[in-house]
Structure formats: structure tokens, C-alpha cells
Design an enzyme around this catalytic site. Structure first.
Site, PDB file in Angstrom:
ATOM      1  N   ARG A  46     131.582  12.307  85.105  1.00  0.00           N
ATOM      2  CA  ARG A  46     131.776  12.497  83.653  1.00  0.00           C
ATOM      3  C   ARG A  46     132.980  11.680  83.199  1.00  0.00           C
ATOM      4  NH1 ARG A  46     134.697  16.484  82.330  1.00  0.00           N
ATOM      5  NH2 ARG A  46     133.663  18.000  83.655  1.00  0.00           N
ATOM      6  N   TYR A  98     123.299   7.234  57.663  1.00  0.00           N
ATOM      7  CA  TYR A  98     122.156   7.705  58.441  1.00  0.00           C
ATOM      8  C   TYR A  98     121.964   9.220  58.204  1.00  0.00           C
ATOM      9  CZ  TYR A  98     119.451   8.865  62.597  1.00  0.00           C
ATOM     10  OH  TYR A  98     118.493   9.332  63.446  1.00  0.00           O
ATOM     11  N   ASP A 170     129.684   2.249  61.410  1.00  0.00           N
ATOM     12  CA  ASP A 170     128.428   2.308  62.166  1.00  0.00           C
ATOM     13  C   ASP A 170     127.782   0.929  62.018  1.00  0.00           C
ATOM     14  OD1 ASP A 170     125.725   2.563  62.876  1.00  0.00           O
ATOM     15  OD2 ASP A 170     125.625   4.662  62.261  1.00  0.00           O
ATOM     16  N   LYS A 195     118.740   1.500  69.150  1.00  0.00           N
ATOM     17  CA  LYS A 195     118.127   0.526  68.251  1.00  0.00           C
ATOM     18  C   LYS A 195     118.251  -0.881  68.847  1.00  0.00           C
ATOM     19  CE  LYS A 195     117.788   4.351  66.045  1.00  0.00           C
ATOM     20  NZ  LYS A 195     118.679   4.770  64.970  1.00  0.00           N
TER      21      LYS A 195
HETATM   22  C1  LIG Z   1     119.464   5.936  64.742  1.00  0.00           C
HETATM   23  C2  LIG Z   1     120.760   5.817  64.061  1.00  0.00           C
HETATM   24  C3  LIG Z   1     121.814   6.689  64.361  1.00  0.00           C
HETATM   25  C4  LIG Z   1     121.664   7.833  65.341  1.00  0.00           C
HETATM   26  O1  LIG Z   1     121.483   7.374  66.637  1.00  0.00           O
HETATM   27  P1  LIG Z   1     120.675   8.176  67.785  1.00  0.00           P
HETATM   28  O2  LIG Z   1     120.731   7.253  68.937  1.00  0.00           O
HETATM   29  O3  LIG Z   1     119.292   8.406  67.251  1.00  0.00           O
HETATM   30  O4  LIG Z   1     121.393   9.467  67.992  1.00  0.00           O
HETATM   31  C5  LIG Z   1     123.025   6.480  63.736  1.00  0.00           C
HETATM   32  N1  LIG Z   1     123.195   5.499  62.840  1.00  0.00           N
HETATM   33  C6  LIG Z   1     122.203   4.660  62.513  1.00  0.00           C
HETATM   34  C7  LIG Z   1     122.459   3.579  61.519  1.00  0.00           C
HETATM   35  C8  LIG Z   1     120.956   4.775  63.107  1.00  0.00           C
HETATM   36  O5  LIG Z   1     119.973   3.943  62.767  1.00  0.00           O
END
Ligand SMILES: *Cc1c(COP(=O)(O)O)cnc(C)c1O
Length: 398
Positions: A46, A98, A170, A195
Site C-alpha cells: 500500500r 464531471y 482535472d 480514459k
Molecule cells: C471519468 C471521469 C472521471 C472519473 O474517473 P473514474 O476513473 O471513472 O473514477 C473524472 N473526471 C473526468 C473528466 C472523467 O471523464
């Protein structure tokens, strides 16, 4: 080093011990300590594992930051980063974040005594106006999801510095290939590596990078303390995806641009959102702060009925929650990524019942266009009693 080279050679691209061409999956939860007085680099997985460390170093290198962290999902990265704040703190947040982030902030973090104010961050002055004596951070996503509004990262970072606030971005939509927020003044970058970075719709993962070492220590304490780490098999998959990030994005972005232009001229489409289009209000800032427009675009077909008919008729894109993969993905924000957002809130943010998001994959652009064409040409007629904001009205908000 150029990005294409850095993605492969920025950090160790082979196993230093055996020379293996990919970092091995160290499937171990603990590490033998040969000498109690001199602990080894790794003790318990961890706290650290060589496979995870390789991914963490790679993303830190690509974002130009000091420390990288791999989490169990994008939301695990986001929620862990928010643990840097304490009860009584206030954070200014871009309004069209998001959906899962919105849900976490309004339903979970609110119970911990951390408050947020949502603003249209594409209007820098709204960010400044929302700052209170309790404000400790600014949380941004640019271009935003799914209406692709652009925030001026350098301008917001300057305001943040005046007030001593952390800027968190983000960067999922553009990845460090196109946009490096730390170079523009941000303090922390977050990714849903599910993504574009993973890129193959086969792994759920999150990443974070801090600009400096001190903040890195704080986030490391939280990562180790909360334990939302990414498992080693998934770390390996993310690294494998990362190696082709540039090649994939080059193709997908070109395809997205082609589709966006084509959709703009299609009579069945009432609006197209893509920062590469001439009429996009954020295009100039986007071109100053990012080197590409990315592979995601949204378009409005006017009503839920028509969106459903489109989803029923397309044959190539998969219809799914998510984006940023080798296959083209069509999603329906109102019922998928933004389902957690109250309907009135959604409508106010342009996430109408006719809005469709497209993430371009690696198929031939002309095949995708032909498929969209046959689907769009058969949509039921638009019922005009459901007023659709005209381009002009909708853009006034941006
Ligand atoms: C999908 C997404 C998230 C969340 O990510 P996960 O891997 O699904 O937990 C956060 N921000 C954006 C812009 C996203 O497209």
C-alpha cells in the site's frame, strides 16, 4: 525531449534488474527486510510497489511535476486530493465538472464540513468573486464536460496565487500531450486514467501529480493513509496504454475535428460543441494553453426522442458511459455522466435532453461520418414547442 519520445523514454522504459522490455508486475503485498536497521525502498505494497512506482514516475514526468500517484479510479484520485482540505475550508469549483465529482462534493464532502461554490470558470471574474476568507482551493476542468467550456488556466492560477489558494485541474480530456496545467501555474493535476491514458476501455484507474515535493509529501500521506491505491495489474495496463497515447490522440483528434465540422453543417444538429470550431468562444484560450483540441465533442439533436433514435440507429460507436478509447464512444450525458445532477441544474448548464457526447476512436473518420449520416438522416422531426437555445443565446453564457 519531445513528448513522443518522452512518453517512451522519459522514465525507465525497461526493468533495471533484468532488462525486461516492460516493467514487471510485482505481485507482492510485502517485501522482505534484510536488515531491520536499514529498511529497504519498499516495505508494504500500500505504501509503495515498484510497478506502481514506475507508473507514478511516468505520469509525473509527462505532466512536469515532482510526484505522481496512482489511485484505484479517477474518483479515488479526486476524493483523495480533496482530503488535503479540512473542515471549515471552502473550494471554488467549475460548475460543469464531471458528474461523479459533483456528486462527491455535494453529497459526501458537504457532510465533512468542506463547502464548495460552483462558478462558470470560463469567466475568470466569477472565480475571483467567489473567493471568501475561508477559500483554500480552486478546482477546474478544461475543456469542461460535456459542453467544452474553456477556462483560462494561467489567469485563474494568477488569481489563486494572490490569495494563496491551491489550483487543482482535472486534465482527463486533454492529457499531458495537449495540456500541462502545472506549467500554467496549477499545483495538482488529476486524471481519470480510465480514459485516454489507459485508452482501451479495459481498466479503471486514477492519477494525480503535484507540482512540488512538499505538496507531494502531503498527498503521499493521504494516499498511504486512505489506501485507495491502484493494483499492480492495472498499473501495468495503464503503462501499456500510456506508451501509445500520442499516436492514439493524433488520430482521434483529427477524426473529432472532421466529425465536428461535418456535424456543424448537418441540418438535424442544432449545436456542436468543439473547441476547434471557429465559433467556439474559448477557442483562442484553448489554442494558447493547449496544443490540441482533443478527441471529445458534443452535439445537440434537439430532444430526448431524437437522441434515442440516434443511439438506436448508429452501428459503429459503442453507446456507453466513458470516453477516450480506441473505439468511438457515444454517450448521453443527461442519463449517464451527469445523471447525478438535478435536472434543472443540468438544463441550466446546457446539458439538455438532446445532447450527445462523442469520443472519437481509431476507426476511419469517413466510416464514422457515413454511420452518423445514416442515423441522423432518419431522425424523427424536431418538435418546435421544446425551445432549443439558439447558438447566440447559449454562447452568451460562455
Ligand atoms: C471519468 C471521469 C472521471 C472519473 O474517473 P473514474 O476513473 O471513472 O473514477 C473524472 N473526471 C473526468 C473528466 C472523467 O471523464
Amino acid at each position: 525531449m519531445n513528448f513522443a519520445t518522452k512518453v517512451l523514454h522519459g522514465t525507465s522504459c525497461f526493468d533495471p534488474v533484468t532488462g525486461a522490455s516492460s516493467v514487471p508486475i510485482y505481485q507482492a503485498s510485502t517485501f522482505h527486510q534484510a536488515d531491520l536497521d536499514r529498511p529497504g525502498t519498499f516495505d508494504y505494497a500500500r505504501s509503495g510497489n515498484p510497478t506502481r512506482q514506475a507508473l507514478e514516475e511516468a505520469i509525473a514526468c509527462l505532466e512536469g511535476g515532482e510526484r505522481g500517484f496512482a489511485f484505484a479510479s479517477g474518483m479515488a484520485a479526486i476524493s483523495s486530493v480533496f482530503m488535503l482540505f479540512s473542515a471549515g475550508d471552502h473550494v471554488v469549483v467549475a460548475e460543469d465538472v464531471y458528474g461523479g465529482t459533483f456528486r462527491f462534493l455535494t453529497r459526501v464532502l458537504s457532510r465533512m464540513g468542506i463547502t464548495v461554490t460552483f462558478v462558470d470558470a470560463s469567466r475568470t471574474e466569477e472565480v475571483r468573486a467567489a473567493i471568501t476568507p475561508a477559500t483554500k482551493g480552486i478546482y477546474l476542468e478544461t475543456p469542461s464536460n460535456p459542453t467544452l467550456k474553456v477556462t483560462d488556466l494561467a489567469a485563474v492560477s494568477r488569481i489563486a496565487k494572490e490569495h494563496g489558494l491551491l489550483v487543482i485541474v482535472d486534465n482527463t480530456f486533454l492529457t499531458p500531450y495537449y495540456q500541462r496545467p502545472l506549467e500554467l501555474g496549477a499545483d495538482i493535476v488529476i486524471h481519470s486514467a480510465t480514459k485516454f491514458i489507459g485508452g482501451h476501455s479495459d481498466v479503471v484507474a486514477g492519477l494525480a501529480v503535484t507540482r512540488d515535493a512538499a505538496l507531494g509529501e502531503q498527498l503521499y500521506f493521504i494516499q498511504n493513509g486512505m489506501g485507495a491505491i491502484l493494483g499492480v495489474q492495472d498499473c501495468w495496463l495503464v503503462m501499456r496504454g500510456l506508451k501509445t497515447l500520442k499516436a492514439r490522440l493524433d488520430v482521434s483528434t483529427q477524426t473529432a475535428g472532421k466529425i465536428a465540422h461535418w456535424l456543424s453543417a448537418h441540418p438535424a444538429v442544432t449545436r456542436v460543441y468543439y473547441t476547434g470550431l471557429a465559433g467556439h468562444p474559448g477557442r483562442h484560450i484553448q489554442e494558447v494553453q493547449a496544443s490540441g483540441h482533443g478527441a471529445v465533442l458534443s452535439f445537440d439533436v434537439g430532444s430526448r426522442e431524437r437522441a434515442k433514435a440516434l443511439f438506436d440507429r448508429v452501428k459503429l460507436p459503442i453507446v456507453a458511459v466513458s470516453l477516450g478509447a480506441v473505439e468511438t464512444i457515444l454517450s448521453y450525458p443527461a442519463a449517464m455522466s451527469h445523471a447525478a445532477m438535478p435536472a434543472a441544474e443540468r438544463q441550466a448548464r446546457g446539458i439538455t435532453d438532446g445532447l450527445v457526447r462523442l469520443s472519437a476512436g481509431l476507426e476511419e473518420a469517413d466510416d464514422l461520418i457515413a454511420d452518423l449520416q445514416q442515423a441522423l438522416d432518419q431522425l424523427p422531426p424536431l418538435e418546435h414547442e421544446h425551445a432549443i437555445p439558439t447558438t447566440k443565446e447559449a454562447f452568451t453564457r460562455a
